[in-house]
Design an enzyme around this catalytic site. Sequence first.
Site, PDB file in Angstrom:
ATOM      1  N   TYR A  76       0.826  -1.211   0.000  1.00 47.67           N
ATOM      2  CA  TYR A  76       0.000   0.000   0.000  1.00 47.67           C
ATOM      3  C   TYR A  76       0.854   1.252   0.000  1.00 47.67           C
ATOM      4  O   TYR A  76       2.068   1.184   0.202  1.00 47.67           O
ATOM      5  CB  TYR A  76      -0.954  -0.004   1.199  1.00 47.67           C
ATOM      6  CG  TYR A  76      -0.314   0.301   2.543  1.00 47.67           C
ATOM      7  CD1 TYR A  76       0.517  -0.616   3.176  1.00 47.67           C
ATOM      8  CD2 TYR A  76      -0.532   1.532   3.176  1.00 47.67           C
ATOM      9  CE1 TYR A  76       1.102  -0.321   4.400  1.00 47.67           C
ATOM     10  CE2 TYR A  76       0.046   1.824   4.402  1.00 47.67           C
ATOM     11  CZ  TYR A  76       0.859   0.899   5.013  1.00 47.67           C
ATOM     12  OH  TYR A  76       1.447   1.194   6.219  1.00 47.67           O
ATOM     13  N   ARG A  80       8.136   4.093  -4.665  1.00 45.64           N
ATOM     14  CA  ARG A  80       8.221   3.072  -3.605  1.00 45.64           C
ATOM     15  C   ARG A  80       7.215   1.951  -3.868  1.00 45.64           C
ATOM     16  O   ARG A  80       7.507   0.769  -3.604  1.00 45.64           O
ATOM     17  CB  ARG A  80       7.993   3.692  -2.235  1.00 45.64           C
ATOM     18  CG  ARG A  80       8.196   2.670  -1.108  1.00 45.64           C
ATOM     19  CD  ARG A  80       8.153   3.303   0.264  1.00 45.64           C
ATOM     20  NE  ARG A  80       6.877   3.945   0.521  1.00 45.64           N
ATOM     21  CZ  ARG A  80       6.632   4.728   1.569  1.00 45.64           C
ATOM     22  NH1 ARG A  80       7.569   4.978   2.463  1.00 45.64           N
ATOM     23  NH2 ARG A  80       5.446   5.265   1.731  1.00 45.64           N
ATOM     24  N   ARG A 101      -8.185 -20.638  -1.635  1.00 44.05           N
ATOM     25  CA  ARG A 101      -7.057 -20.317  -0.757  1.00 44.05           C
ATOM     26  C   ARG A 101      -5.913 -21.283  -1.025  1.00 44.05           C
ATOM     27  O   ARG A 101      -6.110 -22.490  -0.989  1.00 44.05           O
ATOM     28  CB  ARG A 101      -7.495 -20.401   0.707  1.00 44.05           C
ATOM     29  CG  ARG A 101      -6.388 -20.062   1.709  1.00 44.05           C
ATOM     30  CD  ARG A 101      -6.942 -20.039   3.129  1.00 44.05           C
ATOM     31  NE  ARG A 101      -5.891 -19.729   4.099  1.00 44.05           N
ATOM     32  CZ  ARG A 101      -5.077 -20.616   4.657  1.00 44.05           C
ATOM     33  NH1 ARG A 101      -5.192 -21.909   4.354  1.00 44.05           N
ATOM     34  NH2 ARG A 101      -4.158 -20.242   5.519  1.00 44.05           N
ATOM     35  N   LYS A 152       6.479  -2.110   1.838  1.00 44.57           N
ATOM     36  CA  LYS A 152       5.319  -1.527   2.536  1.00 44.57           C
ATOM     37  C   LYS A 152       4.106  -2.442   2.398  1.00 44.57           C
ATOM     38  O   LYS A 152       3.220  -2.203   1.573  1.00 44.57           O
ATOM     39  CB  LYS A 152       5.033  -0.132   1.966  1.00 44.57           C
ATOM     40  CG  LYS A 152       4.152   0.723   2.852  1.00 44.57           C
ATOM     41  CD  LYS A 152       4.200   2.167   2.410  1.00 44.57           C
ATOM     42  CE  LYS A 152       3.144   3.032   3.053  1.00 44.57           C
ATOM     43  NZ  LYS A 152       3.226   3.097   4.506  1.00 44.57           N
ATOM     44  N   GLU A 167      12.021   2.212  14.290  1.00 41.45           N
ATOM     45  CA  GLU A 167      11.150   3.304  13.830  1.00 41.45           C
ATOM     46  C   GLU A 167       9.892   3.305  14.683  1.00 41.45           C
ATOM     47  O   GLU A 167       9.761   2.492  15.611  1.00 41.45           O
ATOM     48  CB  GLU A 167      10.811   3.121  12.346  1.00 41.45           C
ATOM     49  CG  GLU A 167      10.164   1.782  12.039  1.00 41.45           C
ATOM     50  CD  GLU A 167      10.002   1.502  10.548  1.00 41.45           C
ATOM     51  OE1 GLU A 167       9.920   2.445   9.745  1.00 41.45           O
ATOM     52  OE2 GLU A 167       9.933   0.302  10.198  1.00 41.45           O
ATOM     53  N   LEU A 222      11.092   1.050   7.135  1.00 43.97           N
ATOM     54  CA  LEU A 222      10.485   1.529   5.891  1.00 43.97           C
ATOM     55  C   LEU A 222      11.238   2.778   5.443  1.00 43.97           C
ATOM     56  O   LEU A 222      11.547   3.641   6.270  1.00 43.97           O
ATOM     57  CB  LEU A 222       9.006   1.862   6.112  1.00 43.97           C
ATOM     58  CG  LEU A 222       8.301   2.214   4.797  1.00 43.97           C
ATOM     59  CD1 LEU A 222       8.065   0.971   3.957  1.00 43.97           C
ATOM     60  CD2 LEU A 222       7.005   2.938   5.048  1.00 43.97           C
TER      61      LEU A 222
HETATM   62  N1  PMP Z   1       7.697   3.604   8.949  1.00 41.86           N
HETATM   63  C1  PMP Z   1       6.566   2.885   8.977  1.00 41.86           C
HETATM   64  C2  PMP Z   1       6.576   1.553   9.657  1.00 41.86           C
HETATM   65  C3  PMP Z   1       5.388   3.373   8.388  1.00 41.86           C
HETATM   66  O1  PMP Z   1       4.271   2.642   8.415  1.00 41.86           O
HETATM   67  C4  PMP Z   1       5.410   4.662   7.784  1.00 41.86           C
HETATM   68  C5  PMP Z   1       4.164   5.259   7.179  1.00 41.86           C
HETATM   69  N2  PMP Z   1       3.543   4.461   6.296  1.00 41.86           N
HETATM   70  C6  PMP Z   1       6.605   5.378   7.773  1.00 41.86           C
HETATM   71  C7  PMP Z   1       7.738   4.817   8.356  1.00 41.86           C
HETATM   72  C8  PMP Z   1       6.703   6.732   7.127  1.00 41.86           C
HETATM   73  O2  PMP Z   1       6.720   6.630   5.723  1.00 41.86           O
HETATM   74  P1  PMP Z   1       6.169   7.808   4.799  1.00 41.86           P
HETATM   75  O3  PMP Z   1       6.943   9.038   5.188  1.00 41.86           O
HETATM   76  O4  PMP Z   1       6.480   7.373   3.439  1.00 41.86           O
HETATM   77  O5  PMP Z   1       4.716   7.941   5.101  1.00 41.86           O
END
Ligand code: PMP
Length: 287
Positions: A33, A52, A101, A151, A183, A207
């Site tokens: 996503y 991305r 499935r 993601k 993070e 991410l």
């Molecule tokens: N880390 C994680 C685990 C996230 O879910 C997100 C937001 N989706 C981010 C970092 C920040 O990414 P972005 O700046 O691209 O929204």
Amino acid sequence: MTRTVYVNGEYLPETEATVSIFDRSFLMADGVYEVTSVLEGKLIDFDGHLARLERSLNELEMEKPEAFDDLLDIHRKLVELNGIDEGMIYLQVSRGSAGDRDFVFPDPEVVKPTLVLFTQSKPGLADNPVAKKGIKVISIEDIRWGRRDIKTVQLLYPSMGKMAAKKEGCDDAWLVEDGHVTEGTSNNAYIVKDGKIITRNLSSDILHGITRAAVLRFAREAQMEVEERPFTIAEAQDADEAFVTSASTFVMPVVEIDGAKVGAGEPGPVATRLREIYLDESIKSGI
Ligand code: PMP
């Protein structure tokens, strides 16, 4: 208000939009996503989110949806149809539905990806009052899978982390692995010490935030010192400032970590300035 959403080539009222119960994102979290914010009716950092998305699809050997090249138009049409001035657009691609499935990936020649987009109207997103007082975070162990650079829609643990924070009267959780912060549950994490911005280096542990890339670029352009390396919770508690970044919160100050005040316990000058720069510059370059 009934939203108009996009599902596999069609714009439909949200009440009429459906995907199969056999969709692999539903059964196996086999989906990726993106969330793109909208400010003043314009898409923020759109090219980064699209790049991305393409990378996430490649890493999972998932076909691009047929409409991949039309994604900018689809985003813009949804903004227009739903009258979005400030808010977000959520986009999800899954490996589709093979009508049953099975752990084995379906043949991409036969089963096409599912593409869904919907808008989320959030008036006041840029002028969020929370940014003026900052958020409180707790730390929890990072037990997510090892490919956090993709993601995917596997968001159960981040969601549990957010709930654990709420239970303790806090706003969010920072994830810790081998003693170091990876993070936030849905954002990238930073500290500021003696004017230097410190954030974890890019790898498959986190991410690769699109907002992170833009904010670090703006910080360097403004002659701020940036160091990309892991840091501990103790170091963060002892920092002058802390903050997080994401597409929906932009730059959000963090004022408390595991009950300890960061700096003066209020948003600091670096986070406040970076939020201003990010909002100004990205609205200017929004499309
Ligand atoms: N880390 C994680 C685990 C996230 O879910 C997100 C937001 N989706 C981010 C970092 C920040 O990414 P972005 O700046 O691209 O929204």
